[in-house]
Design a protein around this motif. Structure first.
Motif, mmCIF file in Angstrom:
data_model
loop_
_atom_site.group_PDB
_atom_site.id
_atom_site.type_symbol
_atom_site.label_atom_id
_atom_site.label_comp_id
_atom_site.label_asym_id
_atom_site.label_seq_id
_atom_site.Cartn_x
_atom_site.Cartn_y
_atom_site.Cartn_z
ATOM 1 N N ASP A 88 17.803 155.513 -39.303
ATOM 2 C CA ASP A 88 18.083 156.276 -38.082
ATOM 3 C C ASP A 88 18.986 155.477 -37.142
ATOM 4 O O ASP A 88 19.889 156.027 -36.497
ATOM 5 C CB ASP A 88 16.775 156.621 -37.371
ATOM 6 C CG ASP A 88 15.959 157.670 -38.121
ATOM 7 O OD1 ASP A 88 16.520 158.322 -39.013
ATOM 8 O OD2 ASP A 88 14.760 157.805 -37.815
ATOM 9 N N LYS A 89 18.746 154.156 -37.067
ATOM 10 C CA LYS A 89 19.557 153.290 -36.207
ATOM 11 C C LYS A 89 21.002 153.248 -36.706
ATOM 12 O O LYS A 89 21.958 153.391 -35.923
ATOM 13 C CB LYS A 89 18.964 151.880 -36.202
ATOM 14 C CG LYS A 89 19.811 150.816 -35.523
ATOM 15 C CD LYS A 89 19.633 150.826 -34.031
ATOM 16 C CE LYS A 89 20.257 149.597 -33.404
ATOM 17 N NZ LYS A 89 20.147 149.593 -31.931
ATOM 18 N N LEU A 90 21.183 153.056 -37.999
ATOM 19 C CA LEU A 90 22.531 152.926 -38.561
ATOM 20 C C LEU A 90 23.315 154.227 -38.465
ATOM 21 O O LEU A 90 24.541 154.206 -38.324
ATOM 22 C CB LEU A 90 22.448 152.475 -40.023
ATOM 23 C CG LEU A 90 21.933 151.047 -40.260
ATOM 24 C CD1 LEU A 90 21.712 150.795 -41.744
ATOM 25 C CD2 LEU A 90 22.907 150.030 -39.688
ATOM 26 N N THR A 91 22.630 155.349 -38.546
ATOM 27 C CA THR A 91 23.307 156.643 -38.509
ATOM 28 C C THR A 91 23.365 157.236 -37.105
ATOM 29 O O THR A 91 23.811 158.365 -36.921
ATOM 30 C CB THR A 91 22.613 157.639 -39.461
ATOM 31 O OG1 THR A 91 21.231 157.735 -39.117
ATOM 32 C CG2 THR A 91 22.761 157.188 -40.909
ATOM 33 N N GLY A 92 22.886 156.481 -36.083
ATOM 34 C CA GLY A 92 22.989 156.936 -34.700
ATOM 35 C C GLY A 92 22.012 158.023 -34.325
ATOM 36 O O GLY A 92 22.231 158.752 -33.356
ATOM 37 N N GLN A 93 20.901 158.141 -35.066
ATOM 38 C CA GLN A 93 19.944 159.212 -34.805
ATOM 39 C C GLN A 93 18.631 158.696 -34.220
ATOM 40 O O GLN A 93 17.671 159.446 -34.067
ATOM 41 C CB GLN A 93 19.646 159.968 -36.105
ATOM 42 C CG GLN A 93 20.889 160.584 -36.749
ATOM 43 C CD GLN A 93 20.572 161.256 -38.071
ATOM 44 O OE1 GLN A 93 19.549 161.918 -38.210
ATOM 45 N NE2 GLN A 93 21.443 161.080 -39.048
#
Length: 381
Positions: free
Chosen positions: A16-21
């Motif tokens: 979620d962090k890496l994909t901006g979510q």
């Protein structure tokens, strides 16, 4: 106290962090887990590397990166650990600008990256390159302190106190070929240094402006302090920031690249010309007196070195060889001068043996190489 950590939950937080979510509460929870648990920090570093590799192929729209990422997310089992990787990414020679070849090249690289992604997620122990040179700090009194990756500013400060060195005096940190180093300055600012880099700094910022000097490449995460601005002197340029993140690349004989990730910085040359950067923008200057040129930059390409990856797209073999010398602490010789102009696309992984990289280049069929005692000779195939 319950120390149990659900690694599947951690994995989802990282994705979620890496994909901006990721939400604000989960973001803070992940930061705390990374700080307090070594296994979480290790997984975070691995998955950052995977995501960077994933982005490297996203320029080719014929390959559905999102579908591959989701499929891997569902299939990977963190508890199954194979002993050997299946394959590696391939360095593709650039012979044409036709779309057919570019699709073929991107697809070939993508296949390697997908398999390597599984390999990284599963936590396979990779072969590590080792360099003989030590990371040294030359204190203001001329004494040399040998450092390790675990050493901190506190250790250097103790040496300085013992030698009665002025905390505001300049010290020089020297990172040799084949190494990289990260540490925290006295003000809390963090600095990541690439191979063949010199960094001058005081042990304590006692002046109205926090000043440091750089030769080589470094990534800065500057602590905000409006009362005491932060500046980097590099190749005759002055980079000023209050609280921000940016990358500077400035090796001898090469142009200086200043790339802004977050916040805002100003760049000024010796003639007084000044440019303000916004996130996603970079300044390029051939030297301290040349005009400042602004352009957008690819974060994956510029910041890959932080994860031990150097991406090259349609790049000359001569420049690739220069980076290989820095990263692997070897000497590279092109037997035929015409080899310098050959173009390749691919990725260099500093955490793999040097021969693994040159095997990738040789797999293109254009070149062959010989490595004896750290001296690599490249010939035309």
């Amino acid at each position: 106290m319950n120390n149990y950590i659900d690694m599947n939950d951690v994995e989802q937080l990282i994705i979620d962090k890496l994909t901006g979510q990721i939400g604000e509460e989960d973001d803070l929870r992940l930061e705390e887990l990374i700080t307090r648990h070594q296994e979480v920090e290790h997984l975070w570093q691995q998955m950052q590397q995977v995501y960077a590799m994933r982005k490297a192929v996203s320029f080719d729209q014929s390959f559905n990166v999102e579908d591959a990422w989701q499929a891997l997310q569902q299939k990977v089992n963190l508890h199954d650990r194979p002993t050997e990787p299946v394959t590696d990414t391939v360095a593709m020679p650039e012979r044409t600008t036709g779309t057919g070849f570019m699709r073929y090249a991107a697809a070939a690289v993508a296949i390697g990256i997908i398999i390597m992604t599984v390999y990284y997620f599963l936590g396979v122990n990779r072969s590590q390159t080792t360099a003989s040179g030590s990371i040294d700090i030359k204190l203001a009194n001329g004494n040399i302190v040998h450092t390790t990756a675990q050493d901190s500013l506190a250790r250097w400060m103790q040496h300085a106190r013992d030698a009665k060195i002025d905390p505001g005096a300049w010290n020089t940190l020297m990172v040799p070929a084949g190494k990289s180093y990260a540490f925290q300055l006295a003000d809390g600012s963090k600095v990541w240094l690439n191979a063949v880099t010199e960094f001058r700094f005081p042990l304590s910022f006692t002046q109205p402006e926090r000043k440091v000097e750089l030769k080589g490449e470094a990534y800065f995460k500057v602590s905000h302090d409006a009362r005491q601005p932060f500046s980097v002197q590099v190749n005759g340029l002055t980079v000023r920031a209050l609280g921000t993140e940016f990358n500077i690349k400035s090796y001898n004989g090469e142009a200086t690249y200043i790339s802004l990730v977050n916040g805002s910085v100003s760049v000024e040359n010796a003639k007084g010309e000044r440019i303000i950067l916004l996130p996603g923008e970079a300044v390029i200057a051939a030297n301290s007196n040349s005009a400042l040129r602004k352009e957008n930059f690819d974060e994956t390409m510029v910041l890959g070195w932080l994860q031990g990856l150097y991406y090259f797209r349609n790049e000359k073999l001569q420049q690739i060889a220069v980076v290989a010398e820095r990263w692997f602490d070897v000497q590279v010789k092109l037997k035929d001068p015409t080899l310098a102009g050959l173009h390749f696309s691919g990725a260099m992984n500093r955490n793999k043996p040097v021969n693994a990289f040159f095997n990738m280049l040789a797999s293109s069929g254009d070149i062959t190489y010989d490595n004896k005692d750290g001296k690599v000779t490249i010939t035309r195939n």
